[in-house]
Design a protein around this motif. Structure first.
Motif, mmCIF file in Angstrom:
data_model
loop_
_atom_site.group_PDB
_atom_site.id
_atom_site.type_symbol
_atom_site.label_atom_id
_atom_site.label_comp_id
_atom_site.label_asym_id
_atom_site.label_seq_id
_atom_site.Cartn_x
_atom_site.Cartn_y
_atom_site.Cartn_z
ATOM 1 N N LYS A 1 0.828 -1.210 0.000
ATOM 2 C CA LYS A 1 0.000 0.000 0.000
ATOM 3 C C LYS A 1 0.858 1.254 0.000
ATOM 4 N N THR A 2 1.800 1.314 0.945
ATOM 5 C CA THR A 2 2.661 2.495 1.043
ATOM 6 C C THR A 2 3.487 2.651 -0.234
ATOM 7 N N THR A 3 4.020 1.545 -0.722
ATOM 8 C CA THR A 3 4.809 1.585 -1.952
ATOM 9 C C THR A 3 3.971 2.176 -3.091
ATOM 10 N N MET B 1 -2.358 10.273 1.783
ATOM 11 C CA MET B 1 -2.399 10.144 3.240
ATOM 12 C C MET B 1 -2.059 8.714 3.629
ATOM 13 N N ASP B 2 -0.925 8.550 4.348
ATOM 14 C CA ASP B 2 -0.484 7.211 4.738
ATOM 15 C C ASP B 2 -0.838 6.949 6.205
ATOM 16 N N GLU B 3 -1.842 6.159 6.421
ATOM 17 C CA GLU B 3 -2.339 5.842 7.762
ATOM 18 C C GLU B 3 -2.408 7.092 8.637
ATOM 19 N N PRO B 4 -3.166 8.096 8.192
ATOM 20 C CA PRO B 4 -3.155 9.374 8.899
ATOM 21 C C PRO B 4 -3.800 9.317 10.276
ATOM 22 N N ILE C 1 2.237 11.982 6.178
ATOM 23 C CA ILE C 1 3.127 10.852 6.390
ATOM 24 C C ILE C 1 2.716 10.078 7.627
ATOM 25 N N GLN C 2 2.861 8.755 7.531
ATOM 26 C CA GLN C 2 2.569 7.893 8.678
ATOM 27 C C GLN C 2 3.306 8.445 9.905
ATOM 28 N N HIS C 3 2.668 8.464 11.065
ATOM 29 C CA HIS C 3 3.238 9.031 12.293
ATOM 30 C C HIS C 3 3.603 10.499 12.118
HETATM 31 MG MG LIG Z 1 2.652 1.222 4.983
#
Ligand SMILES: [Mg+2]
Ligand SMILES: Nc1ncnc2c1ncn2[C@@H]1O[C@H](COP(=O)(O)OP(=O)(O)OP(=O)(O)O)[C@@H](O)[C@H]1O
Lengths: 219, 336
Positions: free
Chosen positions: B41-43, B159-162, B82-84
């Motif tokens: 997913k992130t990729t 949005m990566d796991e926002p 970005i995630q975190h």
């Molecule tokens: Mg990811």
């Protein structure tokens, strides 16, 4: 041994050559020159290695090599190669200053949270902007500690300048030993120590000034 | 519109992360990439703003291959959460939010003034402006991350796991705010999550990935719940997908029976409770209107002391009832 040399007002006469203030100033001059040249050389190299991750072995080996190199021996070598003068002294002192600055610049960048650097690229900073706006400000605490230890070392070691006929606080040590004037030797040692402490205080203050408060917040 | 055209990503020594993915992220809609950990997913998300380049295939934005575009300029035009959060710890909240406008050439002053308005937009009080990221809670940091991504008003947001770093209650609140904001802004959003409930709630379109970076199914939340493509998707959307799919339909067409005498009402006709004995009146446990979802009706019927859900009109006056077997018949007929 006593403090009579240190507290003799005649030795604090600004105009007299060889007075403590004059020696102090020339000492400070060697220190500042060596730090400036060393930083100009070591900082870009350390930042480049830390930013790109290329050539880390240089940064690691420079740290080890620097610690094991005898400054006095290097100075004598330079004098035999280049003759007497300021240049061999500066080379010897600069070689001393480079390792802590290079290593700390490298370590400072390597220690950063990769997610923050990733974020900097992700919002559209160019490599140079990532370095100057994110990596460098965040690495400042580590960088400053390297600079402070370089300063302490070079303040102590700049006394070797006197061994090859130059000024600086080393004169008090070498001339004092030559004539068995231990009061003079003690005065030199004390002034060197006080200078080191004062410079470190100034740098500590500067560090508070330039490091973002956001990096001091403890979680 | 963002288009993935037969995109493959193979990491050197890492195997295939994204395997021949073709999909479209429609303009103005929220598309959610969801799937188990490590499924690419992130990729996939990061290939949109060139943080990662595909091994083969193309990613296009409005028909233009991103591979030919200047990296930094492309990224400044795409909001990236970005995630975190990934906030800059050495900058204040305000300066974090002002980052992209400053890169785009705004003066720091202008950018800060605009940033202040954005903080409010994402639900942060102005007194947070001068704080540093380390002085914020995880949820507050994520809001700042969203504000930073919105600052240059980009048409596209990644949005990566926002909403991952917060507890369920706070997440619920962030979801509501997200839906409210997106209704106003109508951005083209590609979002990553591994939480299928979040995907169903926030996505107009959901892309389910399976292990190995393969797309298992693309569809609206309703399509995925009512018509999963295979066993993997059915398993992934959950065993309770039948009940959850009720969230997508209102009770507008649900037949009701007249209000019986057992339902005690006040002078205005508002239900007070069910009479279950001479002196025994038990609360109804809640009411629904024809605008509420069938899921709520099912809930009310289950919770009701007598197994009956009570419908009210706009004034709160009881105007009909649905016993649970009527609801069951209605759902069965609807499916048939
Ligand atoms: Mg990811
Ligand atoms: N830089 C890399 N080098 C090698 N392999 C990688 C790299 N980044 C990711 N991978 C691998 O590619 C696959 C997909 O990774 P990706 O980060 O896209 O997963 P994800 O779906 O976002 O997972 P998660 O939900 O855990 O964040 C994983 O198997 C991962 O191990």
């Amino acid at each position: 041994m006593n403090l009579s040399y240190l507290f003799d007002a005649a030795h604090w006469d600004l105009g007299a050559s060889g007075s403590i203030p004059q020696l102090l100033l020339s000492h400070l001059w060697y220190v500042i020159l060596a730090l400036a040249i060393g930083t100009v050389i070591a900082l870009p190299v350390g930042l480049y290695i830390g930013h790109t991750g290329r050539g880390s072995f240089i940064a690691i080996n420079a740290g080890n090599a620097g610690r094991s190199l005898p400054t006095l021996g290097l100075l004598m070598l330079m004098v035999t190669l280049l003759g007497l003068g300021l240049l061999p002294v500066l080379i010897a002192l600069t070689v001393l200053v480079i390792p802590p600055i290079l290593t700390s610049a490298y370590a400072g960048l390597r220690s950063l949270d990769p997610q923050v650097v990733d974020a900097a690229r992700g919002v559209g900073m160019r490599p140079w902007q990532v370095l100057t706006r994110v990596e460098l400000p965040m690495a400042l605490p580590v960088l400053m500690s390297g600079f402070r230890s370089a300063t302490l070392q070079v303040v102590a070691t700049a006394t070797v300048a006197a061994a090859v006929g130059l000024g600086g606080l080393g004169r008090l040590l070498i001339d004092g030993l030559a004539v068995n004037d231990y009061s003079r030797v003690l005065a030199g040692a004390i002034v060197v120590a006080v200078l080191a402490v004062l410079l470190d205080l100034v740098l500590a203050f500067a560090q508070r000034w330039i490091v973002s408060p956001g990096l001091r917040v403890s979680r | 519109m963002i288009t993935f055209d037969d995109v493959v990503k193979v990491y050197p020594g890492g195997g295939t992360a994204v395997d021949h993915v073709s999909l479209e992220v429609p303009t103005g809609k929220t598309t959610v990439f969801v799937g188990p950990s490590g499924c690419g997913k992130t990729t996939s998300l990061r290939m949109i703003n060139r943080m990662i380049s595909p091994t083969s295939g193309r990613v296009l934005i409005d028909g233009e291959d991103v591979a030919g575009q200047d990296e930094a300029l492309l990224r400044r035009g795409i909001g990236y959460v970005i995630q975190h959060a990934g906030l800059f710890p050495h900058r204040t909240v305000l300066d974090n939010v002002a980052t992209v406008p400053v890169l785009l050439g705004k003066t720091r002053r202008e950018a800060r003034a605009a940033a202040l308005g954005l903080l409010e937009r994402v639900g942060l009080a102005p007194e947070f402006a001068q704080r540093y990221p380390a002085q914020l809670s995880g949820g507050q940091q994520q809001r700042v991350g969203v504000a930073r991504a919105l600052a240059a008003d980009p048409p596209i947001m990644l949005m990566d796991e926002p909403f991952s770093a917060v507890d369920p209650v706070v997440r619920e609140g962030l979801h509501r705010e997200f839906l409210r904001l997106q209704k106003d802004l109508g951005k083209t959003i590609a979002m990553v999550t591994h939480d299928i409930d979040e995907a169903i709630k926030l996505g107009d379109l959901v892309v389910i990935f399976r292990q190995g970076g393969i797309v298992a199914q693309i569809g609206t939340p309703q399509e995925l719940l009512s018509d999963p493509a295979d066993e993997f998707v059915a398993e992934f959307v959950g065993r309770d997908r039948g009940l959850r799919s009720l969230s997508f339909d209102t009770a507008a067409e649900l037949p009701v029976k007249p209000v019986p005498a057992e339902l005690v009402v006040d002078e205005a006709g508002r239900p007070l409770g069910w009479r279950t004995g001479a002196d025994d009146v038990r609360p109804t446990g809640g009411t629904f209107t024809s605008a509420d979802t069938l899921r709520l009706v099912a809930d009310l019927a289950i919770l009701s002391p007598v197994g009956i859900a009570v419908r009210v009109d706009a004034d709160g006056k009881a105007d009909g009832i649905t016993p649970h077997h009527d609801l069951a018949d209605y759902l069965a007929a609807r499916r048939g």
